[in-house]
Scaffold this active site. Structure first.
Site, PDB file in Angstrom:
ATOM      1  N   LYS A  20     109.512 -13.203  17.406  1.00 14.82           N
ATOM      2  CA  LYS A  20     109.086 -12.060  16.610  1.00 14.82           C
ATOM      3  C   LYS A  20     107.870 -12.360  15.740  1.00 14.82           C
ATOM      4  O   LYS A  20     107.257 -11.431  15.197  1.00 14.82           O
ATOM      5  CB  LYS A  20     110.247 -11.565  15.736  1.00 14.82           C
ATOM      6  CG  LYS A  20     111.451 -11.087  16.522  1.00 14.82           C
ATOM      7  CD  LYS A  20     111.133  -9.928  17.456  1.00 14.82           C
ATOM      8  CE  LYS A  20     112.402  -9.387  18.097  1.00 14.82           C
ATOM      9  NZ  LYS A  20     112.125  -8.279  19.027  1.00 14.82           N
ATOM     10  N   SER A  54     120.902 -15.211  21.736  1.00 16.70           N
ATOM     11  CA  SER A  54     120.025 -14.522  22.691  1.00 16.70           C
ATOM     12  C   SER A  54     119.387 -15.510  23.654  1.00 16.70           C
ATOM     13  O   SER A  54     119.196 -15.200  24.842  1.00 16.70           O
ATOM     14  CB  SER A  54     118.948 -13.716  21.951  1.00 16.70           C
ATOM     15  OG  SER A  54     118.116 -14.559  21.183  1.00 16.70           O
TER      16      SER A  54
END
Length: 391
Positions: free
Chosen positions: A87, A329
């Site tokens: 991110k 994830s």
């Protein structure tokens, strides 16, 4: 003569123009380096600020302890970014794009909804640039993420669990409208996917130049990596198949039902196929506009449903057999890659995205079985010599 580091990472002559559209200088093709030959060479450059270090994350081979025989899997380890997640790219994309368009000026406030990693990355950008930062985050996400954002100077507004992802997004929009703050809109902002097109996708193409690559494996959060990097890879190497993973508890894409949208592209409410799952950062309770656009423009070739417990166990296995420390994830992506490898033809090469570090999950089920105190085996080792034992 050029510095030693430039043998491995030469700055291109048009780096200034490249830097203007991304957080780091452009990188040209370089001679292949293997093993530890580039240790001690440095990067061949100095950095003016931390955001310039975003990107150029390594692809690391997975050993036979996990990889199915006759196949090769690489992990693109996004925790090498300065705030330890993919991110960081998104934050650079959106903040830099807003600055170019004159939407941000010194002293402004940036607001965004996040499961954590985006907020941490946006807080980093705001700290470096001098903007104020307000983050909205739904109650279930890990406590350490809240603390990291506050440590970086952000204000963190917690929204009720019942509101899910759509609730925290609505709260961010409400705050932006009330106070005139800049709203990142990570789930709809095209700059997100474009940055991944110009960085993540091109990095993979550069690292696999002249080498076999059959599958690009990942899940989706905002969809920026899937849509942007997937498009870049498909343009240059259309033979590479995109394998898209999704929590089996939240099969939004495989349901065939689209999210209903507001005029700005945001979802009007929770998707009917959504159920809570442990893969934080993946598959919110709606299909992001960027994901929908990516499916329409680039599509995907394979679909892998991922059990939540399998994602957790795969993350733990990566740590214990590879020394790779990634979150749930990342475990989900590796599970998808291994399942895809089992079906792929012999000799196939896959690259999977590992989005973040395992350190974001200390208070989650990922570390549930990990105790702070010594277990029986550790106590036995301690007692095998006479001195310095706890009472």
């Amino acid at each position: 003569s050029s510095p030693r580091g430039s043998r491995f990472c030469r700055i291109s002559s048009d780096s200034a123009s490249t830097a203007s559209m991304s957080c780091f200088a452009g990188i040209t093709a370089k001679p292949p380096v293997t093993g530890t030959a580039d240790r001690g060479c440095g990067r061949g450059r100095l950095y003016d600020n931390i955001t310039e270090t975003v990107g150029n994350t390594p692809c690391v081979k997975i050993s036979e302890a996990m990889c199915p025989p006759g196949r090769t899997i690489y992990a693109k380890c996004e925790y090498f970014n300065p705030m330890s997640s993919v991110k960081d790219r998104l934050a650079c994309a959106i903040i830099e794009d807003a600055e170019r368009q004159g939407k941000l000026k010194p002293g402004d406030t940036v607001v965004e909804a996040t499961s954590g990693n985006t907020g941490i990355a946006v807080a980093m950008l705001c700290a470096q640039r001098g903007y104020k930062c307000v983050i909205t985050m739904a109650e279930p996400f890990s406590i350490e993420r809240r603390k990291l954002m506050r440590f970086l100077g952000a204000k963190v507004i917690i929204t009720p669990k019942a509101g899910k992802g759509t609730g925290m997004v609505a709260k961010a929009r409400e705050l932006a409208e009330k106070h005139g703050w800049f709203l990142c809109r990570q789930f709809e902002n095209e700059a997100n996917a474009e940055f991944h097109y110009n960085t993540t996708g091109k990095e993979i193409l550069a690292d696999f130049e002249g080498k076999r690559l059959d599958y690009y494996v990942l899940g989706y959060g905002t969809g920026g990596t899937f849509s942007g990097a997937g498009r870049a890879i498909k343009e240059k190497r259309p033979d590479v198949k995109i394998a898209l993973g999704e929590p089996d508890a939240a099969p939004l894409i495989s349901s065939g039902t689209k999210s209903e949208r507001n005029p700005d592209g945001s979802a009007t409410g929770s998707h009917p196929a959504f159920k809570a799952h442990p893969i934080q950062g993946w598959t919110p309770d709606f299909i992001p506009q960027i994901v929908e656009d990516g499916i329409a423009k680039t599509g995907y070739d394979e679909y892998i449903p991922i059990p939540g417990q399998a994602a957790i166990e795969m993350s733990q296995m990566l740590a214990k057999t590879q020394g790779i420390f990634t979150g749930i994830s990342g475990g989900a992506s590796m599970y998808a890659a291994i399942e895809m490898a089992k079906k792929a033809e012999e000799g196939s090469v896959l690259v999977a995205m590992l989005a973040d570090t395992g350190e974001r999950y200390l208070s989650t089920p990922l570390f549930e079985a990990i105790q702070a105190d010594m277990n029986a085996e550790e106590l036995e080792i301690s007692k095998s010599t006479p001195n310095f034992q706890l009472g």
